[in-house]
Design a protein around this motif. Structure first.
Motif, short mmCIF file in Angstrom:
data_model
loop_
_atom_site.label_atom_id
_atom_site.label_comp_id
_atom_site.label_asym_id
_atom_site.label_seq_id
_atom_site.Cartn_x
_atom_site.Cartn_y
_atom_site.Cartn_z
N SER A 99 0.82 -1.21 0.00
CA SER A 99 0.00 0.00 0.00
C SER A 99 0.86 1.27 0.00
O SER A 99 0.57 2.23 -0.71
CB SER A 99 -0.94 0.01 1.20
N HIS A 100 1.95 1.27 0.79
CA HIS A 100 2.80 2.46 0.82
C HIS A 100 3.56 2.64 -0.50
O HIS A 100 3.87 3.75 -0.90
CB HIS A 100 3.78 2.39 1.99
N ARG A 103 1.12 4.26 -2.89
CA ARG A 103 0.97 5.69 -2.63
C ARG A 103 2.13 6.50 -3.19
O ARG A 103 1.98 7.67 -3.54
CB ARG A 103 0.86 5.93 -1.12
#
Length: 260
Positions: A99-100, A103
């Motif tokens: 997820s990071h 982003r």
């Protein structure tokens, strides 16, 4: 067997994504091919506007009047369909990212694409007219400036690529800082070397005139400074209050117990 089937499914998906990219590129190429001559005229405008009265471009090979405009049409179709191409690449890569990483990856792809287009626009609107005006002005008396259309296309594409990559400098700086390859303090420390390197790069990758060298070197260094500024905003600074509390807690355990 499970790993093998997963690998095959990835290959099938990759094949599907590549087919979609190629199909959309072909669809975008067809109308561009119809207007290929007009597209080349637009591309050649920075030079045509600087030629003396009656000056023109020439074709020294039999097939260049056809293939060179077709190459311009293909390049235009690639740029028009680039958002779709980037989306297909993102759709293929995204499931394997954390997820990071998502982003960070998606905004960088979008911003880097925009910066590359801005670099090309800067080369077309600012750098190329100044370079051609300088070259035509210094042409000796009696010398007719008539550039081959193939040579011109190669020169312009080189300038587009050079300025497009140059405008990616802020993205490179942010990625290096965020991945902790180089610290922000180190980036600031090497500023004098970057300034010298910018002019060296300008001397290598631009025509041998002072104007084009400055047109590349100055934006390169300014974009490096912009990258440092943005990296400072996006980096995760340490929390000085929390660090001080930790030191106080170690030096004075009674204070920690009192808080509890």
């Amino acid at each position: 067997m499970n790993d093998e089937s997963t690998f095959i499914s990835h290959l099938v998906e990759l094949r599907s994504r590549l087919i979609r990219i190629f199909s959309v590129l072909v669809l975008g190429f067809l109308p561009c091919a119809y207007f290929a001559r007009d597209l080349y005229t637009i591309l050649a405008q920075p030079l045509l506007e600087k030629l003396p009265l009656g000056g023109q471009m020439i074709a020294t090979a039999v097939t260049t009047p056809f293939f060179i405009p077709m190459q311009v049409a293909l390049m235009t179709a690639f740029l028009i369909t680039l958002p779709h191409t980037l989306y297909q690449i993102w759709a293929f890569v995204a499931p394997g990212l954390y997820s990071h990483e998502k982003r960070l990856f998606l905004p960088l792809v979008i911003v880097s694409s925009l910066l590359f287009f801005i670099g090309m626009a800067f080369a077309y609107l600012v750098a190329l007219p100044l370079v051609f005006e300088f070259i035509v002005y210094f042409a000796p008396e009696g010398v007719a400036v008539m550039t081959d259309i193939g040579e011109y296309l190669g020169f312009v594409l080189t300038m587009f690529l050079t300025f497009g990559i140059t405008f990616e400098v802020p993205v490179f700086v942010i990625v290096l800082v965020r991945t902790e390859v180089i610290s922000l303090a180190k980036m600031k420390k090497v500023r004098p070397y970057v300034l010298v390197g910018a002019f060296v790069i300008g001397a290598i990758f631009t025509p041998p005139d002072v104007i084009s060298q400055f047109m590349l070197a100055v934006p390169l260094y300014l974009l490096y400074e912009l990258g440092i500024f943005l990296a400072g905003l996006t980096s995760k600074p340490a929390n000085p209050v929390s660090d001080q509390q930790m030191v106080d807690s170690v030096n004075n355990p009674a204070m920690s117990n009192k808080d509890e």
